[in-house]
Motif scaffolding. Structure first.
Motif, mmCIF file in Angstrom:
data_model
loop_
_atom_site.group_PDB
_atom_site.id
_atom_site.type_symbol
_atom_site.label_atom_id
_atom_site.label_comp_id
_atom_site.label_asym_id
_atom_site.label_seq_id
_atom_site.Cartn_x
_atom_site.Cartn_y
_atom_site.Cartn_z
ATOM 1 N N THR B 115 -33.845 -88.697 14.178
ATOM 2 C CA THR B 115 -35.297 -89.002 14.519
ATOM 3 C C THR B 115 -36.224 -87.744 14.172
ATOM 4 O O THR B 115 -35.483 -86.904 13.308
ATOM 5 N N GLY B 116 -37.345 -87.606 14.459
ATOM 6 C CA GLY B 116 -38.047 -86.583 14.086
ATOM 7 C C GLY B 116 -37.360 -85.303 14.182
ATOM 8 O O GLY B 116 -37.306 -84.414 13.292
ATOM 9 N N ALA B 117 -37.009 -85.046 15.577
ATOM 10 C CA ALA B 117 -36.428 -83.687 15.948
ATOM 11 C C ALA B 117 -34.970 -83.647 15.895
ATOM 12 O O ALA B 117 -34.379 -82.514 15.533
ATOM 13 N N ALA B 118 -34.312 -84.790 16.252
ATOM 14 C CA ALA B 118 -32.582 -84.719 16.256
ATOM 15 C C ALA B 118 -32.042 -85.485 15.382
ATOM 16 O O ALA B 118 -32.262 -86.211 14.849
ATOM 17 N N ASN B 119 -30.689 -84.999 15.340
ATOM 18 C CA ASN B 119 -29.935 -86.094 14.647
ATOM 19 C C ASN B 119 -28.396 -85.892 14.818
ATOM 20 O O ASN B 119 -28.077 -85.227 15.671
ATOM 21 N N PRO B 161 -25.435 -95.641 24.879
ATOM 22 C CA PRO B 161 -26.218 -94.606 25.672
ATOM 23 C C PRO B 161 -26.002 -93.185 25.163
ATOM 24 O O PRO B 161 -26.692 -92.408 25.544
ATOM 25 N N GLN B 162 -24.859 -93.116 24.563
ATOM 26 C CA GLN B 162 -24.590 -91.482 24.089
ATOM 27 C C GLN B 162 -25.366 -91.212 23.074
ATOM 28 O O GLN B 162 -25.898 -90.215 23.029
ATOM 29 N N VAL B 163 -25.702 -92.202 21.957
ATOM 30 C CA VAL B 163 -26.671 -91.963 20.997
ATOM 31 C C VAL B 163 -27.894 -91.708 21.375
ATOM 32 O O VAL B 163 -28.569 -90.967 20.959
ATOM 33 N N MET B 164 -28.197 -92.405 22.643
ATOM 34 C CA MET B 164 -29.720 -92.282 23.158
ATOM 35 C C MET B 164 -29.886 -91.015 23.767
ATOM 36 O O MET B 164 -30.773 -90.186 23.449
ATOM 37 N N SER B 165 -28.766 -90.412 24.331
ATOM 38 C CA SER B 165 -29.067 -88.899 24.858
ATOM 39 C C SER B 165 -28.801 -88.010 24.100
ATOM 40 O O SER B 165 -29.599 -86.874 24.066
ATOM 41 N N ASP B 166 -27.976 -88.166 22.812
ATOM 42 C CA ASP B 166 -28.053 -87.211 21.677
ATOM 43 C C ASP B 166 -29.403 -87.183 21.081
ATOM 44 O O ASP B 166 -29.809 -86.063 20.605
ATOM 45 N N LEU B 167 -30.087 -88.338 20.932
ATOM 46 C CA LEU B 167 -31.248 -88.373 19.952
ATOM 47 C C LEU B 167 -32.402 -87.999 20.764
ATOM 48 O O LEU B 167 -33.521 -87.266 20.391
ATOM 49 N N PHE B 168 -32.730 -88.462 22.035
ATOM 50 C CA PHE B 168 -33.838 -88.647 22.879
ATOM 51 C C PHE B 168 -33.752 -87.694 24.000
ATOM 52 O O PHE B 168 -34.829 -87.442 24.608
ATOM 53 N N GLY B 169 -32.408 -87.407 24.665
ATOM 54 C CA GLY B 169 -32.266 -86.863 25.634
ATOM 55 C C GLY B 169 -32.072 -87.679 26.748
ATOM 56 O O GLY B 169 -32.321 -89.068 26.568
ATOM 57 N N ASP B 170 -31.718 -87.245 28.100
ATOM 58 C CA ASP B 170 -31.536 -88.338 29.045
ATOM 59 C C ASP B 170 -32.684 -88.948 29.758
ATOM 60 O O ASP B 170 -33.677 -88.455 29.634
ATOM 61 N N GLY B 171 -32.585 -90.285 29.940
ATOM 62 C CA GLY B 171 -33.723 -90.693 30.736
ATOM 63 C C GLY B 171 -35.095 -91.264 29.974
ATOM 64 O O GLY B 171 -35.879 -91.681 30.645
ATOM 65 N N SER B 172 -34.892 -91.163 28.852
ATOM 66 C CA SER B 172 -36.244 -91.622 28.182
ATOM 67 C C SER B 172 -35.944 -93.235 27.938
ATOM 68 O O SER B 172 -34.876 -93.702 27.599
#
Lengths: 236, 407
Positions: B115-119, B161-172
């Motif tokens: 993403t913009g910030a994480a990979n 869900p694992q990818v979600m939290s890796d890239l955007f943090g939890d709960g977004s």
């Protein structure tokens, strides 16, 4: 076993008894050509200086050791030809040991100590308990039955040992220096018990080197250098 | 002397030197404890692998390409390019294949996703809509890949869900967010429900994209990495395996099944493999633990030999009073068996505590089969007899006269 009831048969009959120890190839002669008979009801002391072979003789008489040569008949049975387990049975049923060092089980009550040989004889527990109590009463320890051996004096421990020796009504009571570890006042009490037992008909063979202890016996056998040197009645 | 008397006699003898008795038993405690702990852990992990594999979908058959062969050179299984979309379509359409109800062609690669910030580096799978029913995927938000997405080569993605939290943090909220896979922009249209587990394949660390997009746009590949098939029932698995196998052999113009350029695994195969792997692992660890039991047994023997030497006079006295060899043997064997039995008892408790703690820490379920408890008791009694035998016989064979003279 049947011979036991024949009254003319001596309780102990040893003939040309010899014992040679072999250690590291060196032969040590402990007994040579010892013969004697002991009849039922006799009180015999075996005397001799240390190294005379009297302990070896006592071990053979107690079926703790076997002779190298000669025969040992106990109640007419040749003890020299028995297996280890048969010897254990002889020691259990026919011989009552009283040792110089008392040899009571540690941390064990007087009552349990007296019960032990009867347990090895396979008697049921309550029978063992009743006779143990009876014999402890007989040696004057009625109120010490639940004391463990280390709570008893030397004389008291030896009286427990005598009660233990009596427990299966053996053919002979074999005492090895029974007063050797006991103060002299108590030693007299022990000898009184032996005398009383003898009067009741028990056969007693006692090893000692003390002349005044041997005086209690009615017959004294002297051993020196493994040979029987004197066998005479003791006129008290 | 009856058994209870023998027991209390032995118990009394053992309690004379409590520290020594305790230390001797400690070897058995640790040995039995580790065996019980490891067996329980092994059974627990077997159970968890099993339930995890079952959660991937029952009645599942997976077709993988065989090893690519060019001349004499043979590559790794699964690395081939022999499975095509046509194969998948044929399985679905063939009248000879009567036992398959869903077909899911898949192309799976590991890719860098940013993403913009994480990979993160994760599994990207090109799928068709049937994937969802074959693999029992549940959607937490949005929707799964649709047929229209596949037809239109849409650049859409469904994320775990694992990818979600890796890239955007939890709960977004993931829907509508944009990610880059191999430098191509994708829009997230759905998020899956967590399947949990961290076994050999994490079902949460995964990104789904349309198969057509994956093949044509992202990876430039015209083959499949696997075809997942859902059989109609558990009972027809073998039949389904055969039907699909013959179809693919004839499609690939092969007459000899030994030369097949594909492999078919059933869920049962994977289950068996996983079970045998964890089983082998468990028995290896238990073997190591058994060595500590052996050491514990030698400790028992040592203590019993010491005790025989110390009690030489007592043994002599007992023999003088009429104890037979058997009686003495029994007494010392009873002592060593009491020692190891008590050690085994505490060991079982220790092992249960160890595996309870481990199951709390690792999430592996706590399992303890009654058979392993019985086994542990059996083994500890056996050790007592085995290692108590020599000292007991040594005691029984003491000559009463030597023993009485012993100072």
């Amino acid at each position: 076993m049947a011979l036991h009831i024949m009254s003319n048969e001596p309780t102990i009959q040893v003939k040309n008894l010899a014992k040679v120890y072999k250690m590291d190839g060196v032969e040590t002669v402990a007994l040579t050509d010892v013969s004697f008979k002991i009849n039922k009801g006799e009180f015999v002391a075996i005397m001799g200086p240390s190294g005379s072979g009297k302990s070896t003789l006592m071990h053979i008489l107690g079926a703790l050791d076997l002779p190298t040569a000669g025969t040992y008949l106990l109640d007419g049975q040749n003890v020299g030809k028995l297996s280890d387990d048969a010897l254990a049975e002889i020691r259990n049923r026919k011989i009552g040991f009283v040792f110089q060092a008392f040899n009571l089980l540690p941390r064990t009550t007087a009552l349990e100590n007296v019960m032990l040989p009867m347990a090895y004889a396979g008697l049921p527990k309550n029978e063992r308990q009743n006779s143990a109590q009876k014999f402890l009463e007989m040696v004057g320890l009625k109120d010490r039955m639940d004391h463990t051996s280390n709570q008893l004096s030397g004389g008291q421990q030896q009286r427990v040992a005598i009660a233990r020796a009596l427990s299966l009504n053996p053919s002979i009571i074999l005492a090895d220096e029974p007063t050797g570890n006991i103060a002299s006042a108590q030693a007299e009490e022990i000898m009184d018990i032996f005398q009383k037992l003898n009067e009741e008909g028990h056969t007693i063979v006692m090893i000692t080197h003390e002349p005044d202890i041997a005086e209690h016996a009615e017959r004294i056998i002297h051993i020196r250098d493994g040979r029987l040197v004197e066998d005479a009645l003791n006129h008290k | 002397m009856n058994f209870s008397e023998l027991f209390w006699d032995s118990f009394k003898n053992l309690s004379v030197n409590k520290l020594r008795t305790g230390l001797a038993a400690l070897g058995i405690v640790i040995g039995i404890g580790s065996v019980i702990g490891l067996i329980s852990l092994g059974q627990g992990s077997q159970l968890s692998v099993q339930s995890q594999i079952e959660s991937l979908g029952a009645n599942l058959l997976t077709v993988s390409p065989g090893a690519p062969s060019s001349g004499a050179v043979r590559g790794a299984v699964g690395g081939g390019t022999t499975l095509t979309n046509g194969d998948a379509a044929a399985i679905a359409a063939s009248p000879q294949v009567t036992t398959i109800q869903n077909v899911s062609p898949e192309l799976s690669r590991r890719s860098q996703v940013t993403t913009g910030a994480a990979n993160t580096n994760t599994q990207v799978i090109g799928v068709e809509p049937d994937y969802q029913s074959v693999h029992k995927v549940e959607i937490a938000a949005g929707s799964f890949i649709s047929q229209r997405d596949v037809d239109s080569l849409a650049k859409v993605a469904v994320v775990g869900p694992q990818v979600m939290s890796d890239l955007f943090g939890d709960g977004s909220n993931p829907i509508g967010q944009s990610i880059r896979i191999n430098n191509q922009s994708f829009t997230i249209v759905g998020e899956t429900v967590s399947k949990g587990g961290s076994g050999f394949q994490n079902q949460d660390d995964i990104i789904f994209v349309p198969l057509s997009t994956a093949q044509k746009t992202v990876y430039g590949a015209d083959y499949l990495s696997s075809i997942a098939l859902e059989a109609k029932s558990q009972e027809v698995m073998t039949e389904a395996e055969n039907q699909v196998g013959y179809l693919l052999l004839s499609r690939h113009k092969l007459s000899d099944p030994a030369q097949a350029d594909f492999r078919i695994f059933s869920q049962a195969d994977i289950l068996n493999t996983a079970a045998s792997v964890t089983g082998a692992f468990t028995s290896m660890l238990s073997g190591i633990a058994a060595i500590s039991l052996l050491v514990g047994g030698i400790g028992i023997m040592n203590i019993m030999l010491m005790s025989v030497t110390e009690r030489t006079r007592e043994i002599g006295l007992r023999k003088a009073l009429g104890a037979k060899k058997k009686t003495i043997t029994q007494q010392f064997l009873t002592e060593s068996v009491i020692l190891t039995f008590a050690g085994g008892l505490f060991g079982i408790v220790l092992g249960m505590i160890i595996s309870l703690i481990l199951s709390k820490v690792t999430g592996i379920p706590f399992v303890l089969a009654p058979s392993s408890i019985i086994l542990a008791f059996g083994v500890s009694v056996g050790i007592g007899i085995l290692f108590g035998w020599y000292p007991a016989n040594r005691a029984a064979n003491l000559q009463p006269i030597e023993a009485l003279r012993y100072e």
